[in-house]
Design an enzyme around this catalytic site. Structure first.
Site, mmCIF file in Angstrom:
data_model
loop_
_atom_site.group_PDB
_atom_site.id
_atom_site.type_symbol
_atom_site.label_atom_id
_atom_site.label_comp_id
_atom_site.label_asym_id
_atom_site.label_seq_id
_atom_site.Cartn_x
_atom_site.Cartn_y
_atom_site.Cartn_z
ATOM 1 N N HIS A 301 0.860 -1.196 0.000
ATOM 2 C CA HIS A 301 0.000 0.000 0.000
ATOM 3 C C HIS A 301 0.890 1.237 0.000
ATOM 4 C CE1 HIS A 301 -3.468 2.409 0.308
ATOM 5 N NE2 HIS A 301 -3.773 2.285 1.588
ATOM 6 N N HIS A 347 -2.091 -1.579 -10.722
ATOM 7 C CA HIS A 347 -3.045 -1.092 -9.724
ATOM 8 C C HIS A 347 -4.189 -2.085 -9.637
ATOM 9 C CE1 HIS A 347 -6.071 1.481 -7.769
ATOM 10 N NE2 HIS A 347 -5.034 2.122 -7.271
ATOM 11 N N ASP A 402 2.651 6.001 -7.045
ATOM 12 C CA ASP A 402 3.921 5.822 -6.345
ATOM 13 C C ASP A 402 5.123 5.894 -7.271
ATOM 14 O OD1 ASP A 402 2.648 5.307 -3.813
ATOM 15 O OD2 ASP A 402 2.101 3.341 -4.595
#
EC number: 2.3.3.5
Length: 465
Positions: A301, A347, A402
């Protein structure tokens, strides 16, 4: 006891309808709490009507693989602030990230949206005025001081304790200040739960920059405290000042963007769902968010942003920054053949490039086009989707949020990768706490889905194991 909600002077400012979104108005109350109080009866009636008239309607089917596959795709949560489309990406109350950048208030001379404006939007569904956001900034600044015992607790943490663990500890320790817990223990009417949840949430968000910066200064700057909360500054500017970057206007703009785009991403991700789940037991916002932050700390995460940058720096050390697409393609294949993943790509829901990645890329193109790490990230972006598609083991070969954030922070001198998820945690509070307030206002029950053993599932599907 919290004072009664008082009517405020109404504003007549309106915003024009937009494509693909419902008509929305600027908030009509000067105060956020007052405006939300106005909206509660109408929203409660909408939920009652929906459940009364369509409560028995089937909204989806569940297959066995979903039970064993992390419950992905199961429709079972209510989350008002945002909806994630696999092809389009995230919308916050119907608005895309470019919409937010254009329509939410900015700081004087700034281009990026203020996260205070997003908080207002998520809670009310309305775009605040500049004056309303300025008032919210000042409100948060006035609540920012943390108790002495929380300061001492942070200062006693060993340097070997990860910054996210320290953040979770500190937020838990704020439970001593919970107005919700104290009111509940005194037997407050459940219709008033939301008011105390609101106060706790506002206090918590306000204190996070002070907590987070103290962790940063202790771990990486020998405990030297710099900066202070200035009631005339916005949330991000104050946070940057406490971190030691208050003189860097570009970094402050980046922080405004970062805190906005990392705040909310539907309710099913680990940090959002955990916060909502724990809150459904009537745990305070402090306990609920602390639980969510512990989920955010996981490498699958929020901690992924730390791992992405570590991987990029490792790549740079092995093949350099002045590399060709062929060099990167070989490195990616070597990574995959070694049984490792390419961090920052893929994702659980998205099937296209994450719009949050795109927003950060556009920021980099404007502010750091010649930065060697940005060049490396850009070249990876050109190569990785093709390699991952050929590899055939990912449903989404495109970059996620990210993949880019660490490089931007590195450029401005915030180089401590282990701290990056703390910034994510501060942002995530702005996204998840509005839902916690709404849950208490709308009377959401405790979560209690049904579970079965493998043997029971086998019985259900008619298979003998």
């Amino acid at each position: 006891m919290i004072s009664a909600i008082r009517p405020a002077v109404r504003s007549s400012v309106r915003v024009a309808p937009m494509a693909n979104t419902a008509f929305r108005a600027y908030s009509t109350q000067d105060g956020l709490k007052e405006r939300f109080a106005e909206l509660i009866p109408e929203n409660v009636e909408k939920i009652k009507k929906l459940r009364k008239e369509k409560g028995n309607t089937v909204i989806g089917e569940v297959i066995l693989d979903q039970a064993y596959g992390g419950m992905r795709g199961i429709k079972g949560l209510v989350w008002e602030g945002s909806v994630l489309d696999p092809e389009e990406g995230i919308r916050f109350r119907g608005l895309t990230i470019p919409d937010l950048q254009k329509q939410l208030p900015h700081a004087p001379g700034g281009k990026e949206p203020l996260p205070e404006g997003l908080f207002w939007l998520l809670l009310t569904g309305e775009i605040p005025t500049d004056a309303q956001v300025k008032g919210l900034s000042a409100d948060w600044a006035s609540r920012a001081e943390i108790p002495k015992h929380v300061e001492e607790l942070i200062d006693r943490c060993p340097p070997t304790l990860h910054p996210m663990a320290q953040l979770g500890i500190a937020v838990n320790a704020l439970e001593s200040e919970s107005q919700f817990t104290k009111a509940y223990e005194k037997g407050v009417n459940k219709k008033e739960y939301w008011q105390y949840t609101y106060e706790d949430s506002m206090n918590l968000i306000a204190k996070l920059p002070v907590i987070a910066s103290r962790i940063y200064r202790n771990l990486f700057k020998d405990g030297k405290i710099v900066g202070s909360i200035d009631n005339s500054l916005d949330y991000s500017a104050n946070f940057a000042s406490l971190l030691g970057f208050g003189d860097n206007k570009e970094f402050i703009e980046l922080l405004r963007l970062y805190l906005t785009i990392h705040a909310d991403h539907e309710g099913g991700n680990v940090s959002a769902h955990t916060t909502k789940l724990v809150g459904s037991a009537l745990s305070s916002p402090f306990l609920s968010l602390s639980a969510g932050l512990n989920g955010l700390a996981g490498p699958l995460h929020g901690r992924a942003n730390q791992e992405v940058l570590e991987w990029i720096l490792e790549m740079k050390s092995k093949i350099g920054s002045d590399v060709t697409k062929e060099d990167i393609e070989k490195y990616l294949w070597d990574t995959l053949k070694a049984g490792r993943v390419v961090p920052g790509y893929g994702h659980a829901v998205l099937r296209k490039t994450d719009p949050r990645y795109t927003a950060q890329r556009e920021f980099a193109l404007e502010h750091m086009p010649d930065y060697d790490l940005f060049h490396l990230v850009s070249t990876i972006y050109e190569v990785a989707p093709k390699v991952l598609t050929e590899h055939g083991k990912t449903k989404n070969p495109w970059p996620n949020v990210d993949s880019h954030s660490g490089v931007l922070l590195q450029y401005y001198g915030l180089t401590e990768q282990s701290y990056y998820t703390v910034l994510f945690g501060v942002s995530r509070a702005i996204g998840v706490l509005p839902q916690l307030i709404m849950d208490r206002a709308y009377g959401a029950p405790i979560e209690r889905p049904k579970s079965f053993s493998t043997e029971k599932y086998a019985e259900l599907v008619g298979l003998k194991l």
